[in-house]
Design an enzyme around this catalytic site. Structure first.
Site, PDB file in Angstrom:
ATOM      1  N   ASP A 278     -10.070  -1.459   4.538  1.00 51.84           N
ATOM      2  CA  ASP A 278      -8.971  -1.406   5.217  1.00 51.84           C
ATOM      3  C   ASP A 278      -8.345  -0.067   4.864  1.00 51.84           C
ATOM      4  O   ASP A 278      -8.467   0.318   3.822  1.00 51.84           O
ATOM      5  CB  ASP A 278      -8.184  -2.599   4.977  1.00 51.84           C
TER       6      ASP A 278
ATOM      7  N   ASP B  44      -9.488   6.934   0.510  1.00 52.04           N
ATOM      8  CA  ASP B  44      -9.045   5.540   0.160  1.00 52.04           C
ATOM      9  C   ASP B  44      -9.530   4.609   1.461  1.00 52.04           C
ATOM     10  O   ASP B  44      -8.664   4.606   2.575  1.00 52.04           O
ATOM     11  CB  ASP B  44      -7.475   5.743   0.208  1.00 52.04           C
TER      12      ASP B  44
ATOM     13  N   GLU C 163      -6.573  -4.736   0.969  1.00 51.78           N
ATOM     14  CA  GLU C 163      -6.158  -4.096  -0.320  1.00 51.78           C
ATOM     15  C   GLU C 163      -4.836  -3.411  -0.127  1.00 51.78           C
ATOM     16  O   GLU C 163      -4.049  -3.516  -0.996  1.00 51.78           O
ATOM     17  CB  GLU C 163      -7.323  -3.197  -0.874  1.00 51.78           C
ATOM     18  N   GLU C 164      -4.648  -2.836   0.989  1.00 53.34           N
ATOM     19  CA  GLU C 164      -3.394  -1.920   1.104  1.00 53.34           C
ATOM     20  C   GLU C 164      -2.209  -2.740   1.350  1.00 53.34           C
ATOM     21  O   GLU C 164      -1.255  -2.342   1.155  1.00 53.34           O
ATOM     22  CB  GLU C 164      -3.533  -1.290   2.297  1.00 53.34           C
TER      23      GLU C 164
ATOM     24  N   ASP D 267     -13.965  -0.389  -9.476  1.00 46.14           N
ATOM     25  CA  ASP D 267     -13.150  -0.474  -8.396  1.00 46.14           C
ATOM     26  C   ASP D 267     -12.776   1.178  -8.301  1.00 46.14           C
ATOM     27  O   ASP D 267     -13.090   1.799  -8.954  1.00 46.14           O
ATOM     28  CB  ASP D 267     -11.995  -1.263  -8.233  1.00 46.14           C
TER      29      ASP D 267
END
Length: 483
Positions: free
Chosen positions: A121, A154, A188-189, A215
């Site tokens: 994401d 990212d 994650e965001e 990660d």
């Protein structure tokens, strides 16, 4: 008597010079020798895959109702088409529809597995900034030796880099000794609750304990450490906690023509001023101390002399680091007032005033300690203080074979880089795996500049083609090193 004192002082000076000089000259490098890598990637094909991955608008919004999950489904379909060997040889399980767990069965499943994780994401493009992009944010353009678009840093680069590495190794008929889990989150965001956290819970319920999880996080950065000419590859061994402190005061309002000497706004402002003037105590400890243990032997003489004798020069080092916000944040829990709410009309005193402070907690600083510190510092019983959020993650080992494997893999690809541990300021999915992993590390294997960091959630996010190819090589190396 004077001669005795003079001789004593002279002797102490000589001892000081000898001891500090010895420490400086005998400091041994902590860097492993690089092993030549013979990985040959089909670069054009890999770059096309990352470019295509960027075109899927897998955007996370704080309001989950705004998320277009059709894009997420299409992205998963794209992965299945693009990586046939991965999907023929690895077991795929979907958690909450969009989180992905791939299990690569090794030749000896009695050993604890390792985990490689990333998220696919991305953050939204800020409304009104679309025209500031050199290329479409979700166009996946390849130009001037770079790949452009949201997710190039990212963190679709991590997802695609890992899958490219596994597809390559399968093409070489490689099978790891221990099982390897690939774990890809989709939120994650916005905290990772339905992605990484759910993946970790699923594995925990099955009694699966991982040797380590790798990660995103640190990267390879030039001009990062004073006195070190080489780029420094920083591996996050912990991440600071993120908490919110809310300061609230309520009292009589009234007309602005007859104010009290200390109004609600004034008292909240005074409380914030006290916090900023006082600050949390700074200390060179934990992951930051480890960072300088690893880089000190590589420094030029003046800086090497200081850091090789940290016990003596610690106050000086701390004073130097406190001069810049980026390095000051390495030493202490930080205070950042971000929201102030009070009043609706210019001539009416507000009956309530409040402020929100974002705190990034050092390892070892609890939420209870932070709340107590704030209350004692502002020293105003009428101001209500509530603190909520996450404490820092656990601190992973720098002496384990896990860390050394990551360090070796990085050196194999980036031979000139100095690889060192550090404390990560931002949050990541890694913290969700703390309970099911002996160690968790945070490292994105790309060489980036300060400008690149600003683009990560901003305009013109991009990654160099060579950087991307090197990230694939790193993931190949870490799978080999760890298994």
């Amino acid at each position: 008597m004077k001669k005795i004192i003079l001789y004593t002082i002279s002797g102490l000076i000589i001892i000081f010079i000898v001891v500090t000089g010895y420490n400086t000259l005998t400091g041994k490098t902590k860097q492993p020798e690089p092993n030549p890598t013979d990985v040959t990637i089909n670069e054009e094909k890999a770059i096309t895959h990352l470019s295509q991955a960027i075109t899927y608008k897998t955007i996370s919004y704080q309001d989950r109702k705004k998320v277009n999950f059709d894009e997420f489904s299409s992205f998963i379909d794209f992965l299945q088409t693009t990586y046939p060997k991965v999907h023929e040889n690895l077991e795929l399980e979907r958690i909450n529809n969009y989180a992905l767990i791939y299990k690569w069965k090794g030749t000896n499943s009695s050993q604890k597995p390792i985990g490689l994780t990333s998220h696919y994401d991305v953050v939204p493009v800020l409304e009104g900034t679309e025209t500031n992009w050199e290329h479409e944010p979700f166009g996946g353009a390849v130009a001037d030796g770079k790949i452009f678009g949201r997710g190039t840093l990212d963190d679709k680069i991590g997802v695609i880099g890992i899958l490219e590495a596994v597809e390559y190794l399968l093409g070489e008929d490689y099978t790891p000794e221990r099982d390897v889990y690939l774990m890809f989150g989709f939120d994650e965001e916005i905290g990772g609750e339905l992605g990484a956290k759910a993946i970790a819970k699923t594995l925990q319920n099955r009694g699966i304990q991982l040797e380590f999880v790798l990660d995103e996080g640190g990267a390879i950065v030039e001009n990062m450490v004073p006195g070190v000419d080489q780029p420094v590859a920083v591996i996050g061994i912990a991440e600071k906690g993120s908490a919110i402190a809310e300061l609230t005061i309520e009292g009589s309002g009234g007309h602005s023509s007859q104010p009290n000497d200390h109004t609600n706004i004034g008292r909240i402002a005074a409380a914030i001023a006290k916090l900023e003037d006082t600050q949390f105590e700074e200390e060179l400890r934990g992951p930051v101390n480890d960072l300088f243990e690893f880089v000190a032997p590589e420094m030029s003489f003046p800086m090497k002399y200081v850091f090789a004798n940290k016990a003596i020069f610690k106050p000086i080092i701390e004073k130097i680091l406190l001069k810049e916000p980026a390095t000051a944040a390495l030493l202490r829990t930080t205070i950042a007032p971000t929201i102030f709410q009070a009043g609706e009309q210019y001539n009416a005193l507000p009956e309530k005033a409040s402020a929100i402070i974002n705190l990034r907690l050092m390892p070892g600083d609890s939420l209870e300690y932070v709340e107590k510190f704030i209350k004692e510092t502002i020293d105003d019983e009428d101001i209500k203080v509530t603190v909520s959020g996450n404490e820092a993650s656990k601190v992973s080992s720098v002496d384990s074979w896990h860390f050394k494997s990551i360090q070796q893999a990085a050196r194999n690809v980036y031979k000139e880089a100095i690889v060192a541990p550090y404390l990560m300021f931002a949050g990541s999915d890694a913290r969700h795996y703390d309970q099911i992993s002996d160690n968790t590390y945070r490292f994105l294997p790309v060489l980036i500049t300060g400008d690149d960091l600003n683009k990560m959630h901003g305009t013109n996010e991009q990654v160099g083609k060579e950087n991307f190819i090197n990230s694939i090589k790193f993931y190949v190396e870490i799978i080999k090193e760890a298994s």
